[in-house]
Design a protein around this motif. Sequence first.
Motif, PDB file in Angstrom:
ATOM      1  N   LEU A   1      -2.695   1.850   6.600  1.00  0.00           N
ATOM      2  CA  LEU A   1      -2.605   2.798   5.492  1.00  0.00           C
ATOM      3  C   LEU A   1      -3.674   2.503   4.442  1.00  0.00           C
ATOM      4  O   LEU A   1      -4.341   3.418   3.935  1.00  0.00           O
ATOM      5  CB  LEU A   1      -1.214   2.716   4.862  1.00  0.00           C
ATOM      6  CG  LEU A   1      -0.929   3.651   3.682  1.00  0.00           C
ATOM      7  CD1 LEU A   1      -1.066   5.105   4.109  1.00  0.00           C
ATOM      8  CD2 LEU A   1       0.470   3.389   3.127  1.00  0.00           C
TER       9      LEU A   1
ATOM     10  N   ARG B   1      -7.078   3.512   5.800  1.00  0.00           N
ATOM     11  CA  ARG B   1      -7.229   4.970   5.864  1.00  0.00           C
ATOM     12  C   ARG B   1      -7.465   5.574   4.479  1.00  0.00           C
ATOM     13  O   ARG B   1      -8.302   6.457   4.305  1.00  0.00           O
ATOM     14  CB  ARG B   1      -5.979   5.571   6.507  1.00  0.00           C
ATOM     15  CG  ARG B   1      -6.110   7.066   6.815  1.00  0.00           C
ATOM     16  CD  ARG B   1      -5.000   7.543   7.735  1.00  0.00           C
ATOM     17  NE  ARG B   1      -3.684   7.459   7.137  1.00  0.00           N
ATOM     18  CZ  ARG B   1      -2.746   6.598   7.509  1.00  0.00           C
ATOM     19  NH1 ARG B   1      -2.974   5.746   8.484  1.00  0.00           N
ATOM     20  NH2 ARG B   1      -1.557   6.599   6.921  1.00  0.00           N
ATOM     21  N   ARG B   2      -6.744   5.073   3.492  1.00  0.00           N
ATOM     22  CA  ARG B   2      -6.868   5.614   2.131  1.00  0.00           C
ATOM     23  C   ARG B   2      -8.093   5.076   1.411  1.00  0.00           C
ATOM     24  O   ARG B   2      -8.582   5.682   0.463  1.00  0.00           O
ATOM     25  CB  ARG B   2      -5.603   5.264   1.333  1.00  0.00           C
ATOM     26  CG  ARG B   2      -4.334   5.825   1.980  1.00  0.00           C
ATOM     27  CD  ARG B   2      -3.732   6.949   1.170  1.00  0.00           C
ATOM     28  NE  ARG B   2      -2.630   7.581   1.895  1.00  0.00           N
ATOM     29  CZ  ARG B   2      -1.383   7.139   1.914  1.00  0.00           C
ATOM     30  NH1 ARG B   2      -1.072   6.057   1.239  1.00  0.00           N
ATOM     31  NH2 ARG B   2      -0.459   7.796   2.586  1.00  0.00           N
ATOM     32  N   ARG B   3      -8.517   3.867   1.832  1.00  0.00           N
ATOM     33  CA  ARG B   3      -9.686   3.213   1.236  1.00  0.00           C
ATOM     34  C   ARG B   3      -9.538   3.077  -0.281  1.00  0.00           C
ATOM     35  O   ARG B   3     -10.478   3.279  -1.050  1.00  0.00           O
ATOM     36  CB  ARG B   3     -10.979   3.932   1.603  1.00  0.00           C
ATOM     37  CG  ARG B   3     -11.220   4.026   3.104  1.00  0.00           C
ATOM     38  CD  ARG B   3     -12.615   4.523   3.425  1.00  0.00           C
ATOM     39  NE  ARG B   3     -13.640   3.580   2.987  1.00  0.00           N
ATOM     40  CZ  ARG B   3     -13.987   2.477   3.647  1.00  0.00           C
ATOM     41  NH1 ARG B   3     -13.362   2.160   4.778  1.00  0.00           N
ATOM     42  NH2 ARG B   3     -14.918   1.675   3.190  1.00  0.00           N
ATOM     43  N   LYS B   4      -8.322   2.738  -0.694  1.00  0.00           N
ATOM     44  CA  LYS B   4      -8.019   2.496  -2.098  1.00  0.00           C
ATOM     45  C   LYS B   4      -7.190   1.215  -2.193  1.00  0.00           C
ATOM     46  O   LYS B   4      -6.396   0.895  -1.300  1.00  0.00           O
ATOM     47  CB  LYS B   4      -7.220   3.648  -2.710  1.00  0.00           C
ATOM     48  CG  LYS B   4      -7.970   4.976  -2.790  1.00  0.00           C
ATOM     49  CD  LYS B   4      -8.944   4.980  -3.959  1.00  0.00           C
ATOM     50  CE  LYS B   4      -9.575   6.361  -4.119  1.00  0.00           C
ATOM     51  NZ  LYS B   4     -10.500   6.397  -5.273  1.00  0.00           N
TER      52      LYS B   4
ATOM     53  N   GLU C   1       1.349   5.178  -3.127  1.00  0.00           N
ATOM     54  CA  GLU C   1       1.535   6.638  -3.021  1.00  0.00           C
ATOM     55  C   GLU C   1       2.957   7.030  -3.394  1.00  0.00           C
ATOM     56  O   GLU C   1       3.174   8.016  -4.109  1.00  0.00           O
ATOM     57  CB  GLU C   1       1.224   7.098  -1.601  1.00  0.00           C
ATOM     58  CG  GLU C   1       1.359   8.605  -1.415  1.00  0.00           C
ATOM     59  CD  GLU C   1       0.964   9.032  -0.011  1.00  0.00           C
ATOM     60  OE1 GLU C   1       1.872   9.277   0.800  1.00  0.00           O
ATOM     61  OE2 GLU C   1      -0.245   9.087   0.270  1.00  0.00           O
TER      62      GLU C   1
ATOM     63  N   GLN D   1      -4.471   7.903 -10.163  1.00  0.00           N
ATOM     64  CA  GLN D   1      -5.722   7.677  -9.455  1.00  0.00           C
ATOM     65  C   GLN D   1      -6.682   6.798 -10.259  1.00  0.00           C
ATOM     66  O   GLN D   1      -7.428   5.996  -9.702  1.00  0.00           O
ATOM     67  CB  GLN D   1      -6.393   9.017  -9.113  1.00  0.00           C
ATOM     68  CG  GLN D   1      -5.716   9.784  -7.986  1.00  0.00           C
ATOM     69  CD  GLN D   1      -5.800   9.038  -6.666  1.00  0.00           C
ATOM     70  OE1 GLN D   1      -6.860   8.552  -6.270  1.00  0.00           O
ATOM     71  NE2 GLN D   1      -4.662   8.946  -5.965  1.00  0.00           N
TER      72      GLN D   1
ATOM     73  N   PRO E   1       0.812  -1.216   0.000  1.00  0.00           N
ATOM     74  CA  PRO E   1       0.000   0.000   0.000  1.00  0.00           C
ATOM     75  C   PRO E   1       0.847   1.270   0.000  1.00  0.00           C
ATOM     76  O   PRO E   1       0.497   2.260  -0.649  1.00  0.00           O
ATOM     77  CB  PRO E   1      -0.818  -0.137   1.292  1.00  0.00           C
ATOM     78  CG  PRO E   1      -0.967  -1.611   1.462  1.00  0.00           C
ATOM     79  CD  PRO E   1       0.340  -2.194   1.009  1.00  0.00           C
ATOM     80  N   SER E   2       1.987   1.236   0.696  1.00  0.00           N
ATOM     81  CA  SER E   2       2.858   2.421   0.723  1.00  0.00           C
ATOM     82  C   SER E   2       3.505   2.667  -0.641  1.00  0.00           C
ATOM     83  O   SER E   2       3.868   3.802  -0.967  1.00  0.00           O
ATOM     84  CB  SER E   2       3.948   2.256   1.793  1.00  0.00           C
ATOM     85  OG  SER E   2       4.695   1.074   1.586  1.00  0.00           O
TER      86      SER E   2
END
Length: 366
Positions: free
Chosen positions: A330, A333-336, A289, A295, A285-286
Amino acid sequence: MSEKFSEVDKLRVSLLQIIISRFDVLTRIENVIQKTIHSLSREQAPVLILKNRSSWSNVRFDKSFGLLLSSDATITTLRSDCPSSVTKFALIFKCLSSIYKLVQSGSYATKRDIYYNDPQLFGSQKTLNSIVDDISCMLKIPRRSLHVLATSKGFISGDLCYLEEDGTRVDCNSNCTAVAVSSNVCGITNIVSSAKFVLIIEKDATFQRLLDDEFCTRLYPCIIITGKGVPDVNSRLMVRKLWDTLHIPVFALMDGDPHGMLIYSMAFEGPSLTIPSMLWLGLLPSDIERLGVPQEALIPFTQADERKLNSLRKRPYISCQPAWESEMELMMRRRKKAEIQSLESIAPHFLTRVYLPNKIRYGDWI
Protein backbone atom coordinates in the motif's frame (compact mmCIF):
# COMPACT_ATOMS: atom_id res chain seq x y z
CA MET A 1 -7.40 -6.22 25.08
CA SER A 2 -7.16 -9.35 27.25
CA GLU A 3 -8.81 -11.45 24.52
CA LYS A 4 -6.35 -10.20 21.92
CA PHE A 5 -3.43 -10.81 24.25
CA SER A 6 -4.47 -14.40 24.83
CA GLU A 7 -3.75 -15.07 21.17
CA VAL A 8 -0.35 -13.42 21.48
CA ASP A 9 0.44 -15.31 24.66
CA LYS A 10 -0.14 -18.62 22.89
CA LEU A 11 2.55 -17.65 20.42
CA ARG A 12 4.97 -16.58 23.10
CA VAL A 13 7.93 -18.91 23.58
CA SER A 14 9.44 -19.09 27.02
CA LEU A 15 12.99 -18.30 25.92
CA LEU A 16 15.35 -17.60 28.81
CA GLN A 17 17.92 -14.90 28.12
CA ILE A 18 21.19 -16.45 27.04
CA ILE A 19 23.60 -16.24 29.93
CA ILE A 20 27.10 -17.62 29.41
CA SER A 21 29.15 -18.25 32.54
CA ARG A 22 32.42 -16.41 33.08
CA PHE A 23 34.24 -19.75 32.94
CA ASP A 24 32.77 -20.55 29.52
CA VAL A 25 33.67 -17.11 28.16
CA LEU A 26 37.27 -17.41 29.37
CA THR A 27 37.50 -20.96 28.01
CA ARG A 28 36.30 -19.93 24.54
CA ILE A 29 38.80 -17.08 24.38
CA GLU A 30 41.58 -19.41 25.56
CA ASN A 31 40.64 -21.89 22.81
CA VAL A 32 41.18 -19.17 20.20
CA ILE A 33 44.59 -18.38 21.71
CA GLN A 34 45.56 -22.06 21.86
CA LYS A 35 44.71 -22.58 18.19
CA THR A 36 46.83 -19.57 17.30
CA ILE A 37 49.79 -20.86 19.33
CA HIS A 38 49.38 -24.30 17.81
CA SER A 39 49.56 -22.83 14.29
CA LEU A 40 52.69 -20.85 15.18
CA SER A 41 54.33 -23.94 16.67
CA ARG A 42 53.82 -25.68 13.32
CA GLU A 43 55.19 -22.63 11.49
CA GLN A 44 51.81 -21.91 9.96
CA ALA A 45 50.14 -18.53 9.70
CA PRO A 46 47.31 -18.30 12.29
CA VAL A 47 43.82 -17.65 10.91
CA LEU A 48 40.46 -16.60 12.32
CA ILE A 49 37.18 -17.83 10.84
CA LEU A 50 34.23 -15.42 10.97
CA LYS A 51 30.71 -16.00 9.73
CA ASN A 52 29.56 -13.41 7.22
CA ARG A 53 27.01 -11.24 9.09
CA SER A 54 26.40 -8.78 6.25
CA SER A 55 24.48 -11.00 3.82
CA TRP A 56 20.76 -11.85 4.12
CA SER A 57 21.48 -15.11 2.31
CA ASN A 58 23.22 -16.27 5.49
CA VAL A 59 20.14 -15.66 7.64
CA ARG A 60 17.16 -17.86 8.40
CA PHE A 61 13.97 -16.86 10.20
CA ASP A 62 12.48 -18.75 13.12
CA LYS A 63 9.12 -17.39 14.30
CA SER A 64 9.98 -18.21 17.92
CA PHE A 65 13.52 -16.85 18.00
CA GLY A 66 13.74 -14.27 15.21
CA LEU A 67 16.69 -14.11 12.84
CA LEU A 68 19.48 -16.65 13.18
CA LEU A 69 22.71 -17.15 11.27
CA SER A 70 22.40 -20.28 9.14
CA SER A 71 24.61 -23.19 10.07
CA ASP A 72 25.93 -23.18 6.50
CA ALA A 73 26.51 -19.42 6.38
CA THR A 74 29.41 -18.26 4.24
CA ILE A 75 32.57 -17.42 6.13
CA THR A 76 35.38 -14.89 6.01
CA THR A 77 38.92 -16.03 6.74
CA LEU A 78 41.26 -13.54 8.37
CA ARG A 79 44.89 -14.50 7.79
CA SER A 80 47.71 -13.11 9.88
CA ASP A 81 50.02 -13.18 6.86
CA CYS A 82 47.68 -11.39 4.44
CA PRO A 83 48.08 -7.59 4.04
CA SER A 84 44.34 -7.11 3.54
CA SER A 85 43.32 -8.84 6.78
CA VAL A 86 46.32 -8.63 9.13
CA THR A 87 45.15 -5.33 10.67
CA LYS A 88 41.72 -6.68 11.55
CA PHE A 89 43.32 -9.90 12.79
CA ALA A 90 45.50 -7.90 15.19
CA LEU A 91 42.63 -5.68 16.37
CA ILE A 92 40.53 -8.74 17.23
CA PHE A 93 43.31 -10.08 19.43
CA LYS A 94 43.80 -6.69 21.07
CA CYS A 95 40.09 -6.55 21.85
CA LEU A 96 40.08 -10.18 23.04
CA SER A 97 42.81 -9.24 25.51
CA SER A 98 40.67 -6.42 26.94
CA ILE A 99 37.60 -8.65 27.15
CA TYR A 100 39.52 -11.44 28.87
CA LYS A 101 40.70 -9.03 31.58
CA LEU A 102 37.17 -7.67 32.09
CA VAL A 103 35.59 -11.12 32.42
CA GLN A 104 38.39 -12.45 34.61
CA SER A 105 38.12 -9.52 37.02
CA GLY A 106 34.32 -9.43 36.96
CA SER A 107 34.34 -5.80 35.80
CA TYR A 108 32.57 -4.07 32.91
CA ALA A 109 33.46 -1.44 30.32
CA THR A 110 31.61 0.34 27.55
CA LYS A 111 32.71 0.06 23.94
CA ARG A 112 33.69 3.70 24.21
CA ASP A 113 35.95 2.91 27.20
CA ILE A 114 37.77 0.24 25.20
CA TYR A 115 38.14 2.54 22.20
CA TYR A 116 39.66 5.36 24.25
CA ASN A 117 42.19 3.00 25.79
CA ASP A 118 43.95 3.18 22.41
CA PRO A 119 42.09 5.41 19.91
CA GLN A 120 45.04 5.60 17.52
CA LEU A 121 45.14 1.82 17.23
CA PHE A 122 41.43 1.35 16.51
CA GLY A 123 41.17 4.48 14.37
CA SER A 124 37.44 4.98 14.93
CA GLN A 125 34.66 3.96 17.28
CA LYS A 126 32.89 2.30 14.34
CA THR A 127 35.85 -0.03 13.80
CA LEU A 128 35.88 -1.06 17.45
CA ASN A 129 32.11 -1.64 17.44
CA SER A 130 32.42 -3.96 14.44
CA ILE A 131 35.30 -5.86 16.07
CA VAL A 132 33.25 -6.48 19.22
CA ASP A 133 30.32 -7.76 17.13
CA ASP A 134 32.68 -10.07 15.21
CA ILE A 135 34.07 -11.47 18.47
CA SER A 136 30.56 -12.01 19.84
CA CYS A 137 29.63 -13.92 16.68
CA MET A 138 32.90 -15.87 16.52
CA LEU A 139 32.67 -17.02 20.14
CA LYS A 140 28.86 -17.45 19.96
CA ILE A 141 28.52 -15.33 23.08
CA PRO A 142 26.08 -12.41 23.60
CA ARG A 143 27.94 -9.14 23.98
CA ARG A 144 26.71 -8.56 27.53
CA SER A 145 28.43 -11.85 28.53
CA LEU A 146 31.67 -10.37 27.19
CA HIS A 147 31.30 -7.66 29.87
CA VAL A 148 31.24 -5.02 27.13
CA LEU A 149 28.37 -2.58 27.55
CA ALA A 150 26.93 0.01 25.22
CA THR A 151 26.19 3.54 26.35
CA SER A 152 22.42 3.86 26.63
CA LYS A 153 20.54 6.53 24.71
CA GLY A 154 17.01 5.34 25.49
CA PHE A 155 14.51 6.58 28.08
CA ILE A 156 11.71 4.82 29.93
CA SER A 157 8.72 5.94 31.99
CA GLY A 158 5.57 4.50 33.50
CA ASP A 159 4.42 2.02 36.11
CA LEU A 160 7.79 0.41 36.80
CA CYS A 161 10.24 0.06 39.69
CA TYR A 162 13.39 -2.08 39.84
CA LEU A 163 16.80 -2.46 41.45
CA GLU A 164 20.07 -1.81 39.63
CA GLU A 165 22.92 -4.28 40.15
CA ASP A 166 24.54 -1.95 42.70
CA GLY A 167 21.32 -1.88 44.78
CA THR A 168 20.05 1.50 43.56
CA ARG A 169 16.24 1.60 43.46
CA VAL A 170 14.86 3.13 40.27
CA ASP A 171 11.28 4.45 40.12
CA CYS A 172 10.02 5.26 36.62
CA ASN A 173 6.66 6.54 37.85
CA SER A 174 6.58 10.19 36.78
CA ASN A 175 4.19 12.17 34.61
CA CYS A 176 6.75 14.69 33.40
CA THR A 177 10.21 13.13 33.43
CA ALA A 178 11.77 9.90 32.20
CA VAL A 179 14.56 7.64 33.40
CA ALA A 180 17.58 6.76 31.26
CA VAL A 181 17.67 3.08 30.32
CA SER A 182 20.28 1.23 32.37
CA SER A 183 23.64 0.47 30.75
CA ASN A 184 23.61 -2.91 32.52
CA VAL A 185 20.12 -4.29 31.93
CA CYS A 186 21.20 -7.81 32.85
CA GLY A 187 21.95 -6.64 36.38
CA ILE A 188 18.39 -5.38 36.95
CA THR A 189 16.35 -7.30 39.54
CA ASN A 190 13.15 -6.96 41.61
CA ILE A 191 11.02 -5.62 38.76
CA VAL A 192 7.64 -4.44 40.06
CA SER A 193 4.87 -3.19 37.76
CA SER A 194 1.11 -3.22 37.30
CA ALA A 195 1.43 -2.13 33.67
CA LYS A 196 -1.02 -3.60 31.14
CA PHE A 197 1.33 -3.19 28.19
CA VAL A 198 4.66 -1.79 26.98
CA LEU A 199 4.63 0.82 24.22
CA ILE A 200 7.82 1.33 22.19
CA ILE A 201 7.97 4.76 20.59
CA GLU A 202 10.30 5.52 17.70
CA LYS A 203 10.80 9.24 18.24
CA ASP A 204 11.82 11.13 21.34
CA ALA A 205 9.49 14.02 20.40
CA THR A 206 6.48 11.67 20.42
CA PHE A 207 7.69 10.09 23.66
CA GLN A 208 7.82 13.54 25.26
CA ARG A 209 4.33 14.33 23.96
CA LEU A 210 2.96 11.23 25.69
CA LEU A 211 4.71 12.25 28.89
CA ASP A 212 3.23 15.75 28.71
CA ASP A 213 -0.26 14.30 28.21
CA GLU A 214 0.20 11.90 31.16
CA PHE A 215 -0.51 9.00 28.84
CA CYS A 216 0.85 6.34 31.22
CA THR A 217 -1.89 7.04 33.75
CA ARG A 218 -4.66 8.54 31.59
CA LEU A 219 -5.44 5.34 29.67
CA TYR A 220 -4.04 2.38 31.59
CA PRO A 221 -1.06 1.87 33.82
CA CYS A 222 1.60 1.15 31.21
CA ILE A 223 5.28 1.52 30.37
CA ILE A 224 6.59 3.63 27.50
CA ILE A 225 10.14 3.48 26.16
CA THR A 226 12.03 5.14 23.32
CA GLY A 227 15.38 4.39 21.73
CA LYS A 228 15.37 7.82 20.03
CA GLY A 229 15.27 6.47 16.49
CA VAL A 230 17.19 3.28 15.78
CA PRO A 231 17.21 1.67 19.26
CA ASP A 232 20.44 0.89 21.05
CA VAL A 233 21.10 -2.60 22.39
CA ASN A 234 20.29 -1.62 25.99
CA SER A 235 16.83 -0.32 25.03
CA ARG A 236 16.14 -3.56 23.17
CA LEU A 237 17.42 -5.64 26.10
CA MET A 238 15.18 -3.66 28.45
CA VAL A 239 12.09 -4.39 26.36
CA ARG A 240 13.05 -8.04 26.20
CA LYS A 241 13.52 -8.18 29.98
CA LEU A 242 10.12 -6.58 30.57
CA TRP A 243 8.49 -9.01 28.15
CA ASP A 244 10.11 -12.00 29.86
CA THR A 245 9.28 -10.76 33.35
CA LEU A 246 5.83 -9.18 33.08
CA HIS A 247 4.25 -11.29 30.30
CA ILE A 248 2.30 -8.32 28.90
CA PRO A 249 1.76 -7.18 25.29
CA VAL A 250 4.46 -5.10 23.59
CA PHE A 251 3.27 -2.53 21.04
CA ALA A 252 5.32 -0.50 18.57
CA LEU A 253 4.47 3.07 17.49
CA MET A 254 6.59 4.09 14.50
CA ASP A 255 6.45 6.59 11.68
CA GLY A 256 4.45 5.44 8.68
CA ASP A 257 7.53 5.23 6.46
CA PRO A 258 10.16 2.64 5.43
CA HIS A 259 12.48 3.79 8.21
CA GLY A 260 9.81 3.18 10.85
CA MET A 261 9.08 -0.24 9.38
CA LEU A 262 12.79 -1.04 9.46
CA ILE A 263 13.05 -0.14 13.14
CA TYR A 264 9.95 -2.20 13.97
CA SER A 265 11.38 -5.20 12.14
CA MET A 266 14.42 -5.13 14.45
CA ALA A 267 12.19 -6.87 16.98
CA PHE A 268 12.83 -10.04 14.97
CA GLU A 269 16.63 -9.74 14.78
CA GLY A 270 18.73 -11.66 17.28
CA PRO A 271 17.54 -14.48 19.59
CA SER A 272 18.35 -12.65 22.83
CA LEU A 273 16.79 -9.37 21.66
CA THR A 274 13.78 -10.55 19.71
CA ILE A 275 10.14 -10.07 20.73
CA PRO A 276 8.38 -12.46 18.31
CA SER A 277 4.91 -11.37 19.44
CA MET A 278 5.50 -7.62 19.22
CA LEU A 279 2.46 -5.89 17.72
CA TRP A 280 2.61 -3.11 15.12
CA LEU A 281 0.22 -0.53 16.51
CA GLY A 282 0.92 2.25 14.04
CA LEU A 283 1.29 4.47 12.24
CA LEU A 284 0.08 1.99 9.61
CA PRO A 285 -0.02 3.04 5.96
CA SER A 286 -3.68 1.97 5.94
CA ASP A 287 -4.33 4.37 8.86
CA ILE A 288 -3.25 7.33 6.74
CA GLU A 289 -6.15 6.94 4.29
CA ARG A 290 -8.67 5.59 6.79
CA LEU A 291 -8.20 8.57 9.12
CA GLY A 292 -8.09 11.11 6.34
CA VAL A 293 -4.70 12.57 7.23
CA PRO A 294 -4.51 15.88 5.29
CA GLN A 295 -2.46 15.70 2.10
CA GLU A 296 -0.29 18.60 3.21
CA ALA A 297 0.84 16.53 6.21
CA LEU A 298 2.05 13.70 3.95
CA ILE A 299 5.57 13.42 2.55
CA PRO A 300 6.32 12.21 -1.00
CA PHE A 301 8.35 9.05 -1.43
CA THR A 302 12.01 9.45 -2.41
CA GLN A 303 14.20 7.03 -4.35
CA ALA A 304 15.99 6.25 -1.09
CA ASP A 305 12.63 5.36 0.50
CA GLU A 306 11.85 3.06 -2.41
CA ARG A 307 15.21 1.31 -2.17
CA LYS A 308 14.86 0.86 1.58
CA LEU A 309 11.34 -0.55 1.28
CA ASN A 310 12.30 -2.93 -1.53
CA SER A 311 15.27 -4.14 0.48
CA LEU A 312 13.07 -4.69 3.54
CA ARG A 313 10.51 -6.67 1.54
CA LYS A 314 13.24 -9.15 0.56
CA ARG A 315 14.09 -10.05 4.15
CA PRO A 316 13.37 -13.67 5.18
CA TYR A 317 10.74 -12.90 7.82
CA ILE A 318 8.53 -10.58 5.72
CA SER A 319 7.04 -13.42 3.65
CA CYS A 320 5.73 -14.91 6.91
CA GLN A 321 3.74 -11.74 7.63
CA PRO A 322 1.04 -11.18 4.97
CA ALA A 323 -0.40 -8.20 6.87
CA TRP A 324 2.99 -6.49 6.75
CA GLU A 325 3.32 -7.22 3.05
CA SER A 326 -0.09 -5.68 2.46
CA GLU A 327 0.87 -2.48 4.31
CA MET A 328 4.17 -2.24 2.44
CA GLU A 329 2.47 -2.74 -0.91
CA LEU A 330 0.00 0.00 0.00
CA MET A 331 2.80 2.41 0.84
CA MET A 332 4.66 1.60 -2.36
CA ARG A 333 1.51 2.07 -4.43
CA ARG A 334 0.56 5.39 -2.84
CA ARG A 335 4.17 6.60 -2.72
CA LYS A 336 3.38 8.69 0.35
CA LYS A 337 4.68 8.49 3.92
CA ALA A 338 3.71 10.15 7.18
CA GLU A 339 5.30 10.85 10.52
CA ILE A 340 3.49 10.14 13.79
CA GLN A 341 3.18 13.91 14.31
CA SER A 342 0.99 14.14 11.20
CA LEU A 343 -1.92 12.92 13.36
CA GLU A 344 -1.85 16.26 15.13
CA SER A 345 -3.01 17.83 11.86
CA ILE A 346 -6.35 16.04 12.36
CA ALA A 347 -6.95 17.54 15.80
CA PRO A 348 -4.95 18.59 18.88
CA HIS A 349 -4.26 15.65 21.20
CA PHE A 350 -5.64 13.27 18.55
CA LEU A 351 -2.67 10.92 19.01
CA THR A 352 -2.88 10.53 22.78
CA ARG A 353 -6.62 10.84 23.38
CA VAL A 354 -8.17 9.25 20.29
CA TYR A 355 -5.77 7.28 18.12
CA LEU A 356 -3.82 5.30 20.75
CA PRO A 357 -6.75 4.64 23.15
CA ASN A 358 -8.93 3.29 20.32
CA LYS A 359 -6.11 1.22 18.85
CA ILE A 360 -5.41 -0.45 22.19
CA ARG A 361 -9.02 -0.85 23.35
CA TYR A 362 -10.32 -2.35 20.10
CA GLY A 363 -7.30 -4.42 19.09
CA ASP A 364 -6.55 -2.41 15.96
CA TRP A 365 -3.03 -3.63 15.30
CA ILE A 366 -1.19 -6.19 13.17
